[in-house]
Design a protein around this motif. Structure first.
Motif, PDB file in Angstrom:
ATOM      1  N   PHE A  20       2.170   5.001  10.108  1.00  0.00           N
ATOM      2  CA  PHE A  20       3.451   4.335   9.735  1.00  0.00           C
ATOM      3  C   PHE A  20       5.087   4.695   9.610  1.00  0.00           C
ATOM      4  CE2 PHE A  20       6.132   1.798   6.741  1.00  0.00           C
ATOM      5  CZ  PHE A  20       6.955   0.640   8.079  1.00  0.00           C
ATOM      6  N   LEU A  21       3.959   5.910   8.448  1.00  0.00           N
ATOM      7  CA  LEU A  21       5.831   6.525   8.572  1.00  0.00           C
ATOM      8  C   LEU A  21       5.244   7.866   9.559  1.00  0.00           C
ATOM      9  CD1 LEU A  21       4.053   8.471   5.108  1.00  0.00           C
ATOM     10  CD2 LEU A  21       5.621   6.713   5.981  1.00  0.00           C
TER      11      LEU A  21
ATOM     12  N   PHE B 276       2.615 -17.432   2.245  1.00  0.00           N
ATOM     13  CA  PHE B 276       4.381 -16.912   2.901  1.00  0.00           C
ATOM     14  C   PHE B 276       4.040 -15.400   2.980  1.00  0.00           C
ATOM     15  CE2 PHE B 276       5.520 -21.439   1.194  1.00  0.00           C
ATOM     16  CZ  PHE B 276       4.929 -21.975   2.080  1.00  0.00           C
ATOM     17  N   ASP B 277       5.111 -14.682   3.626  1.00  0.00           N
ATOM     18  CA  ASP B 277       4.892 -14.003   3.852  1.00  0.00           C
ATOM     19  C   ASP B 277       4.153 -12.784   2.649  1.00  0.00           C
ATOM     20  OD1 ASP B 277       6.988 -13.826   1.965  1.00  0.00           O
ATOM     21  OD2 ASP B 277       8.482 -12.213   2.148  1.00  0.00           O
TER      22      ASP B 277
ATOM     23  N   PHE C 190       3.692  -6.041   4.659  1.00  0.00           N
ATOM     24  CA  PHE C 190       2.957  -5.174   5.040  1.00  0.00           C
ATOM     25  C   PHE C 190       4.009  -3.578   4.803  1.00  0.00           C
ATOM     26  CE2 PHE C 190      -0.859  -2.532   7.669  1.00  0.00           C
ATOM     27  CZ  PHE C 190      -1.213  -1.888   6.249  1.00  0.00           C
ATOM     28  N   ASN C 191       4.342  -4.460   5.998  1.00  0.00           N
ATOM     29  CA  ASN C 191       5.390  -2.386   6.020  1.00  0.00           C
ATOM     30  C   ASN C 191       5.712  -2.213   4.742  1.00  0.00           C
ATOM     31  OD1 ASN C 191       5.008  -2.573   8.944  1.00  0.00           O
ATOM     32  ND2 ASN C 191       7.136  -3.811   9.570  1.00  0.00           N
ATOM     33  N   ARG C 192       6.464  -3.025   4.055  1.00  0.00           N
ATOM     34  CA  ARG C 192       7.240  -2.920   2.568  1.00  0.00           C
ATOM     35  C   ARG C 192       5.745  -2.261   1.921  1.00  0.00           C
ATOM     36  NH1 ARG C 192      11.057  -0.970   1.310  1.00  0.00           N
ATOM     37  NH2 ARG C 192      10.316   0.005  -0.180  1.00  0.00           N
TER      38      ARG C 192
ATOM     39  N   GLU D  92       5.031   5.282  -2.870  1.00  0.00           N
ATOM     40  CA  GLU D  92       5.667   5.016  -4.132  1.00  0.00           C
ATOM     41  C   GLU D  92       5.237   5.288  -5.399  1.00  0.00           C
ATOM     42  OE1 GLU D  92      10.113   4.182  -5.905  1.00  0.00           O
ATOM     43  OE2 GLU D  92       9.896   3.931  -3.534  1.00  0.00           O
ATOM     44  N   ARG D  93       4.719   3.955  -5.704  1.00  0.00           N
ATOM     45  CA  ARG D  93       4.111   3.776  -6.445  1.00  0.00           C
ATOM     46  C   ARG D  93       3.311   5.170  -7.041  1.00  0.00           C
ATOM     47  NH1 ARG D  93       2.384  -1.187  -5.801  1.00  0.00           N
ATOM     48  NH2 ARG D  93       0.390  -0.277  -5.110  1.00  0.00           N
ATOM     49  N   HIS D  94       1.897   5.298  -6.100  1.00  0.00           N
ATOM     50  CA  HIS D  94       0.820   6.571  -5.957  1.00  0.00           C
ATOM     51  C   HIS D  94       1.384   7.878  -6.003  1.00  0.00           C
ATOM     52  CE1 HIS D  94      -1.756   3.331  -5.932  1.00  0.00           C
ATOM     53  NE2 HIS D  94      -2.356   3.415  -5.799  1.00  0.00           N
TER      54      HIS D  94
END
Length: 187
Positions: A12-13, A138-139, A158-160, A167-169
């Motif tokens: 994705f990145l 829903f989403d 999923f993208n978000r 970021e969290r990790h």
């Protein structure tokens, strides 16, 4: 089918469009519980599971879709359960053989989740589902199947989720390396 979260995140990145083409349906992201969290249920059965489980560093991504032809299930929709004849296999002793089903409403595209009379229950955003009564997803939705915590995500969510998880990790890794180096806020 289990997908490696780290591979999808890396892909994705590098090229978000390639992930959009590879994953065109909702997913469940099964994360390991935080350290020190004990299971809620003691009711479990074992059926020779290999126990493919997520780790703190590597969640499992489970596609919410019917498996290829050749797999016959007595239940309509996308089945989730512990045994190999399900569309989504969750190898955990607190998950029933056929625990829940997902179905998509064709006209609206809204996905629904229904508990199939499981032993340890199906939960949607903290609410126990009544067996056989579908609830809309829903989403993004927090789900629990027995002791398994998962997040239902449509593609945009999923993208978000990927960006938030990274970021969290990375923040947790920075905090850990600072703590291991002997530095604290008070220093």
């Amino acid at each position: 089918m289990h997908l490696k979260f780290s591979a999808l995140a890396s892909q994705f990145l590098d090229d978000p469009h390639s992930v959009r083409h590879a994953v065109r349906w909702p997913v469940l992201v099964w994360e390991a519980p935080p350290m020190g969290v004990r299971p809620l249920f003691t009711r479990s059965t074992m059926t020779g599971l290999s126990l493919r489980r997520p780790t703190l560093a590597e969640p499992l991504v489970l596609e919410v879709r019917k498996r290829p032809q050749g797999v016959t299930t007595p239940v309509a929709g996308v089945t989730l359960g512990r045994t190999p004849d399900n569309d989504i296999i969750v190898e955990d002793p607190t998950v029933s053989r056929v625990h829940a089903t997902f179905s998509e409403e064709k006209h609206t595209g809204v996905w629904y989740l229904a508990d199939k009379g499981s032993h340890n229950g199906t939960w949607h955003n903290g609410t126990l589902l009544i067996p056989g009564r579908p609830t809309p997803l829903f989403d993004r939705a927090s789900l629990r199947f027995g002791d398994v915590l998962a997040t239902f995500l449509d593609f945009s969510a999923f993208n978000r989720f990927i960006l938030d998880w990274l970021e969290r990790h990375s923040r947790a890794a920075r905090t850990t390396s600072v703590a291991e180096g002997g530095l604290t806020r008070g220093n």
